[in-house]
Design a protein around this motif. Structure first.
Motif, PDB file in Angstrom:
ATOM      1  N   ARG A  30      18.338  70.697  39.046  1.00  8.03           N
ATOM      2  CA  ARG A  30      19.209  70.788  37.865  1.00  8.03           C
ATOM      3  C   ARG A  30      20.684  70.707  38.252  1.00  8.03           C
ATOM      4  O   ARG A  30      21.518  71.461  37.764  1.00  8.03           O
ATOM      5  CB  ARG A  30      18.921  72.052  37.080  1.00  8.03           C
ATOM      6  N   GLY A  31      20.966  69.806  39.196  1.00  6.77           N
ATOM      7  CA  GLY A  31      22.352  69.578  39.598  1.00  6.77           C
ATOM      8  C   GLY A  31      22.892  70.544  40.638  1.00  6.77           C
ATOM      9  O   GLY A  31      24.002  70.386  41.116  1.00  6.77           O
ATOM     10  N   ILE A  32      22.104  71.551  40.998  1.00  3.59           N
ATOM     11  CA  ILE A  32      22.540  72.537  41.996  1.00  3.59           C
ATOM     12  C   ILE A  32      21.846  72.221  43.324  1.00  3.59           C
ATOM     13  O   ILE A  32      20.607  72.172  43.376  1.00  3.59           O
ATOM     14  CB  ILE A  32      22.200  73.970  41.541  1.00  3.59           C
ATOM     15  N   PRO A  33      22.610  72.007  44.394  1.00  5.40           N
ATOM     16  CA  PRO A  33      21.989  71.696  45.682  1.00  5.40           C
ATOM     17  C   PRO A  33      20.950  72.753  46.069  1.00  5.40           C
ATOM     18  O   PRO A  33      21.209  73.953  45.975  1.00  5.40           O
ATOM     19  CB  PRO A  33      23.167  71.704  46.660  1.00  5.40           C
ATOM     20  N   ALA A  34      19.767  72.280  46.460  1.00  5.30           N
ATOM     21  CA  ALA A  34      18.675  73.193  46.784  1.00  5.30           C
ATOM     22  C   ALA A  34      18.226  73.066  48.238  1.00  5.30           C
ATOM     23  O   ALA A  34      18.038  74.069  48.923  1.00  5.30           O
ATOM     24  CB  ALA A  34      17.488  72.935  45.853  1.00  5.30           C
ATOM     25  N   VAL A  35      18.048  71.839  48.708  1.00  5.06           N
ATOM     26  CA  VAL A  35      17.572  71.633  50.076  1.00  5.06           C
ATOM     27  C   VAL A  35      18.259  70.419  50.683  1.00  5.06           C
ATOM     28  O   VAL A  35      18.784  69.561  49.981  1.00  5.06           O
ATOM     29  CB  VAL A  35      16.034  71.440  50.154  1.00  5.06           C
ATOM     30  N   LYS A  36      18.216  70.367  52.014  1.00  3.27           N
ATOM     31  CA  LYS A  36      18.786  69.235  52.735  1.00  3.27           C
ATOM     32  C   LYS A  36      17.687  68.627  53.596  1.00  3.27           C
ATOM     33  O   LYS A  36      16.964  69.341  54.279  1.00  3.27           O
ATOM     34  CB  LYS A  36      19.927  69.702  53.630  1.00  3.27           C
ATOM     35  N   LEU A  37      17.573  67.297  53.543  1.00  2.19           N
ATOM     36  CA  LEU A  37      16.646  66.599  54.418  1.00  2.19           C
ATOM     37  C   LEU A  37      17.342  66.355  55.750  1.00  2.19           C
ATOM     38  O   LEU A  37      18.443  65.811  55.787  1.00  2.19           O
ATOM     39  CB  LEU A  37      16.226  65.253  53.829  1.00  2.19           C
ATOM     40  N   VAL A  38      16.694  66.774  56.812  1.00  2.00           N
ATOM     41  CA  VAL A  38      17.231  66.532  58.154  1.00  2.00           C
ATOM     42  C   VAL A  38      16.111  66.018  59.037  1.00  2.00           C
ATOM     43  O   VAL A  38      14.953  66.386  58.866  1.00  2.00           O
ATOM     44  CB  VAL A  38      17.849  67.797  58.774  1.00  2.00           C
ATOM     45  N   PRO A  39      16.437  65.154  60.005  1.00  2.00           N
ATOM     46  CA  PRO A  39      15.396  64.646  60.890  1.00  2.00           C
ATOM     47  C   PRO A  39      14.918  65.727  61.848  1.00  2.00           C
ATOM     48  O   PRO A  39      15.668  66.625  62.220  1.00  2.00           O
ATOM     49  CB  PRO A  39      16.086  63.507  61.642  1.00  2.00           C
ATOM     50  N   VAL A  40      13.661  65.628  62.227  1.00  2.00           N
ATOM     51  CA  VAL A  40      13.083  66.522  63.219  1.00  2.00           C
ATOM     52  C   VAL A  40      13.207  65.837  64.572  1.00  2.00           C
ATOM     53  O   VAL A  40      12.832  64.681  64.720  1.00  2.00           O
ATOM     54  CB  VAL A  40      11.595  66.792  62.904  1.00  2.00           C
ATOM     55  N   ASN A  41      13.744  66.549  65.530  1.00  2.00           N
ATOM     56  CA  ASN A  41      13.891  65.992  66.869  1.00  2.00           C
ATOM     57  C   ASN A  41      12.836  66.618  67.772  1.00  2.00           C
ATOM     58  O   ASN A  41      12.929  67.802  68.087  1.00  2.00           O
ATOM     59  CB  ASN A  41      15.291  66.280  67.429  1.00  2.00           C
ATOM     60  N   PRO A  42      11.827  65.842  68.170  1.00  2.00           N
ATOM     61  CA  PRO A  42      10.803  66.403  69.039  1.00  2.00           C
ATOM     62  C   PRO A  42      11.396  66.812  70.380  1.00  2.00           C
ATOM     63  O   PRO A  42      12.421  66.265  70.803  1.00  2.00           O
ATOM     64  CB  PRO A  42       9.800  65.261  69.207  1.00  2.00           C
ATOM     65  N   ALA A  43      10.766  67.779  71.024  1.00  2.00           N
ATOM     66  CA  ALA A  43      11.228  68.233  72.332  1.00  2.00           C
ATOM     67  C   ALA A  43      11.207  67.070  73.310  1.00  2.00           C
ATOM     68  O   ALA A  43      10.253  66.304  73.364  1.00  2.00           O
ATOM     69  CB  ALA A  43      10.345  69.362  72.837  1.00  2.00           C
ATOM     70  N   SER A  44      12.266  66.933  74.037  1.00  2.00           N
ATOM     71  CA  SER A  44      12.335  65.850  75.010  1.00  2.00           C
ATOM     72  C   SER A  44      11.615  66.257  76.290  1.00  2.00           C
ATOM     73  O   SER A  44      11.310  67.428  76.511  1.00  2.00           O
ATOM     74  CB  SER A  44      13.790  65.520  75.320  1.00  2.00           C
ATOM     75  N   ASP A  45      11.376  65.287  77.153  1.00  2.00           N
ATOM     76  CA  ASP A  45      10.765  65.572  78.443  1.00  2.00           C
ATOM     77  C   ASP A  45      11.635  66.522  79.251  1.00  2.00           C
ATOM     78  O   ASP A  45      11.139  67.366  79.980  1.00  2.00           O
ATOM     79  CB  ASP A  45      10.524  64.280  79.225  1.00  2.00           C
ATOM     80  N   THR A  46      12.948  66.410  79.089  1.00  2.00           N
ATOM     81  CA  THR A  46      13.875  67.285  79.805  1.00  2.00           C
ATOM     82  C   THR A  46      13.686  68.726  79.356  1.00  2.00           C
ATOM     83  O   THR A  46      13.657  69.633  80.184  1.00  2.00           O
ATOM     84  CB  THR A  46      15.337  66.845  79.559  1.00  2.00           C
ATOM     85  N   ASP A  47      13.550  68.949  78.042  1.00  2.00           N
ATOM     86  CA  ASP A  47      13.332  70.300  77.523  1.00  2.00           C
ATOM     87  C   ASP A  47      12.054  70.898  78.090  1.00  2.00           C
ATOM     88  O   ASP A  47      12.030  72.058  78.484  1.00  2.00           O
ATOM     89  CB  ASP A  47      13.262  70.298  76.001  1.00  2.00           C
ATOM     90  N   GLN A  48      10.990  70.106  78.112  1.00  4.37           N
ATOM     91  CA  GLN A  48       9.717  70.591  78.633  1.00  4.37           C
ATOM     92  C   GLN A  48       9.836  70.896  80.118  1.00  4.37           C
ATOM     93  O   GLN A  48       9.288  71.885  80.598  1.00  4.37           O
ATOM     94  CB  GLN A  48       8.615  69.571  78.355  1.00  4.37           C
TER      95      GLN A  48
END
Length: 83
Positions: A30-48
């Motif tokens: 109803r015109g009021i911001p509710a949620v934001k779509l953001v990409p999911v960044n999978p864990a990189s090999d470096t993180d693991q």
């Protein structure tokens, strides 16, 4: 970019594509911001690798180590107590 819920239902694929490309996509109720779509960044090999390195450098004390069989036996014993 801000879009209302009803319109977002019809354009979801496009909105997801835009969000993955870095566009800020806000879905409003109803015109009021509710949620934001953001990409999911999978864990990189470096993180693991960092996690494995940390585990190698911080092993469990010998008193807390158990084999897979010991863990399975403890689970069976615990489940028997449920009856």
């Amino acid at each position: 970019m801000q879009i209302n819920i009803l319109e977002s239902k019809n354009r979801l694929s496009q909105l997801v594509r835009l969000a993955r490309q870095g566009e800020e996509v806000i879905i409003a109720h109803r015109g009021i911001p509710a949620v934001k779509l953001v990409p999911v960044n999978p864990a990189s090999d470096t993180d693991q690798h960092d996690i494995l390195t940390w585990l190698d450098n911080h092993p469990l004390p010998q008193a807390l180590r158990r084999s897979g069989q010991e863990i399975d036996d403890a689970l069976v014993q615990e489940r028997q107590g449920w009856d």
